[in-house]
Design a protein around this motif. Sequence first.
Motif, PDB file in Angstrom:
ATOM      1  N   ARG A   1      86.293 -26.135  88.452  1.00 15.88           N
ATOM      2  CA  ARG A   1      86.541 -27.573  88.556  1.00 15.88           C
ATOM      3  C   ARG A   1      85.323 -28.376  88.109  1.00 15.88           C
ATOM      4  O   ARG A   1      85.455 -29.392  87.422  1.00 15.88           O
ATOM      5  N   LEU A   2      84.130 -27.912  88.504  1.00 16.39           N
ATOM      6  CA  LEU A   2      82.902 -28.601  88.096  1.00 16.39           C
ATOM      7  C   LEU A   2      82.733 -28.559  86.580  1.00 16.39           C
ATOM      8  O   LEU A   2      82.339 -29.556  85.968  1.00 16.39           O
ATOM      9  N   ALA A   3      83.032 -27.417  85.994  1.00 11.14           N
ATOM     10  CA  ALA A   3      82.896 -27.278  84.541  1.00 11.14           C
ATOM     11  C   ALA A   3      83.920 -28.146  83.814  1.00 11.14           C
ATOM     12  O   ALA A   3      83.607 -28.773  82.796  1.00 11.14           O
ATOM     13  N   LYS A   4      85.130 -28.199  84.354  1.00 12.69           N
ATOM     14  CA  LYS A   4      86.191 -28.985  83.728  1.00 12.69           C
ATOM     15  C   LYS A   4      85.841 -30.471  83.700  1.00 12.69           C
ATOM     16  O   LYS A   4      86.135 -31.174  82.739  1.00 12.69           O
ATOM     17  N   LYS A   5      85.178 -30.927  84.754  1.00 14.78           N
ATOM     18  CA  LYS A   5      84.807 -32.341  84.843  1.00 14.78           C
ATOM     19  C   LYS A   5      83.417 -32.623  84.271  1.00 14.78           C
ATOM     20  O   LYS A   5      82.870 -33.712  84.446  1.00 14.78           O
ATOM     21  N   ASN A   6      82.836 -31.629  83.604  1.00 17.66           N
ATOM     22  CA  ASN A   6      81.519 -31.760  82.978  1.00 17.66           C
ATOM     23  C   ASN A   6      80.404 -32.092  83.964  1.00 17.66           C
ATOM     24  O   ASN A   6      79.428 -32.733  83.603  1.00 17.66           O
ATOM     25  N   ILE A   7      80.557 -31.653  85.201  1.00 20.38           N
ATOM     26  CA  ILE A   7      79.483 -31.822  86.177  1.00 20.38           C
ATOM     27  C   ILE A   7      78.433 -30.744  85.929  1.00 20.38           C
ATOM     28  O   ILE A   7      77.235 -30.979  86.037  1.00 20.38           O
ATOM     29  N   ILE A   8      78.912 -29.542  85.548  1.00 25.63           N
ATOM     30  CA  ILE A   8      78.017 -28.495  85.068  1.00 25.63           C
ATOM     31  C   ILE A   8      78.524 -28.033  83.719  1.00 25.63           C
ATOM     32  O   ILE A   8      79.697 -28.226  83.387  1.00 25.63           O
ATOM     33  N   HIS A   9      77.660 -27.428  82.943  1.00 32.22           N
ATOM     34  CA  HIS A   9      78.023 -26.951  81.613  1.00 32.22           C
ATOM     35  C   HIS A   9      78.943 -25.735  81.728  1.00 32.22           C
ATOM     36  O   HIS A   9      78.826 -24.961  82.682  1.00 32.22           O
ATOM     37  N   ALA A  10      79.816 -25.581  80.773  1.00 28.70           N
ATOM     38  CA  ALA A  10      80.777 -24.476  80.779  1.00 28.70           C
ATOM     39  C   ALA A  10      80.077 -23.115  80.777  1.00 28.70           C
ATOM     40  O   ALA A  10      80.522 -22.180  81.455  1.00 28.70           O
TER      41      ALA A  10
ATOM     42  N   LYS B   1      77.107 -22.453  82.014  1.00 31.19           N
ATOM     43  CA  LYS B   1      76.514 -22.247  83.341  1.00 31.19           C
ATOM     44  C   LYS B   1      77.584 -21.747  84.301  1.00 31.19           C
ATOM     45  O   LYS B   1      77.339 -20.845  85.100  1.00 31.19           O
ATOM     46  N   ALA B   2      78.769 -22.339  84.213  1.00 34.04           N
ATOM     47  CA  ALA B   2      79.876 -21.915  85.062  1.00 34.04           C
ATOM     48  C   ALA B   2      80.213 -20.454  84.797  1.00 34.04           C
ATOM     49  O   ALA B   2      80.404 -19.664  85.730  1.00 34.04           O
ATOM     50  N   SER B   3      80.256 -20.088  83.531  1.00 29.13           N
ATOM     51  CA  SER B   3      80.560 -18.720  83.147  1.00 29.13           C
ATOM     52  C   SER B   3      79.503 -17.756  83.677  1.00 29.13           C
ATOM     53  O   SER B   3      79.824 -16.691  84.210  1.00 29.13           O
ATOM     54  N   ASN B   4      78.238 -18.141  83.546  1.00 27.73           N
ATOM     55  CA  ASN B   4      77.146 -17.302  84.042  1.00 27.73           C
ATOM     56  C   ASN B   4      77.225 -17.126  85.554  1.00 27.73           C
ATOM     57  O   ASN B   4      77.017 -16.026  86.070  1.00 27.73           O
ATOM     58  N   LEU B   5      77.521 -18.210  86.260  1.00 24.30           N
ATOM     59  CA  LEU B   5      77.631 -18.147  87.721  1.00 24.30           C
ATOM     60  C   LEU B   5      78.765 -17.219  88.138  1.00 24.30           C
ATOM     61  O   LEU B   5      78.597 -16.381  89.029  1.00 24.30           O
ATOM     62  N   LYS B   6      79.920 -17.363  87.486  1.00 23.68           N
ATOM     63  CA  LYS B   6      81.080 -16.531  87.832  1.00 23.68           C
ATOM     64  C   LYS B   6      80.787 -15.059  87.567  1.00 23.68           C
ATOM     65  O   LYS B   6      81.132 -14.195  88.376  1.00 23.68           O
ATOM     66  N   SER B   7      80.123 -14.794  86.460  1.00 29.76           N
ATOM     67  CA  SER B   7      79.769 -13.422  86.112  1.00 29.76           C
ATOM     68  C   SER B   7      78.826 -12.826  87.152  1.00 29.76           C
ATOM     69  O   SER B   7      79.012 -11.703  87.622  1.00 29.76           O
TER      70      SER B   7
END
Length: 83
Positions: free
Chosen positions: A57-66, A68-74
């Motif tokens: 949700r944060l990545a979708k709303k550009n609160i964090i970069h896509a 960064k979101a991918s790295n966090l999930k990984s």
Amino acid sequence: MANHKSALKRIRNSETKRLRNRYQHKTARNAVKKLKELTSKKEAEKMFPEVVSMIDRLAKKNIIHANKASNLKSQLSRHVAAL
């Protein structure tokens, strides 16, 4: 100070959005931290989808970069798998 009605409205809107983004970002960060501290695999697997959803949700709303979101999930999925 803003002189136009639209500029005043823009100031109000941007402040509201800033506070909402800040709240959501902080909540997600705390959830990530909590997930990283878990030692029980069962609890971690239960919490993992909720945290991933927050991050997406944060990545979708550009609160964090896509990325960064991918790295966090990984990082989180590796942590849960290692438990």
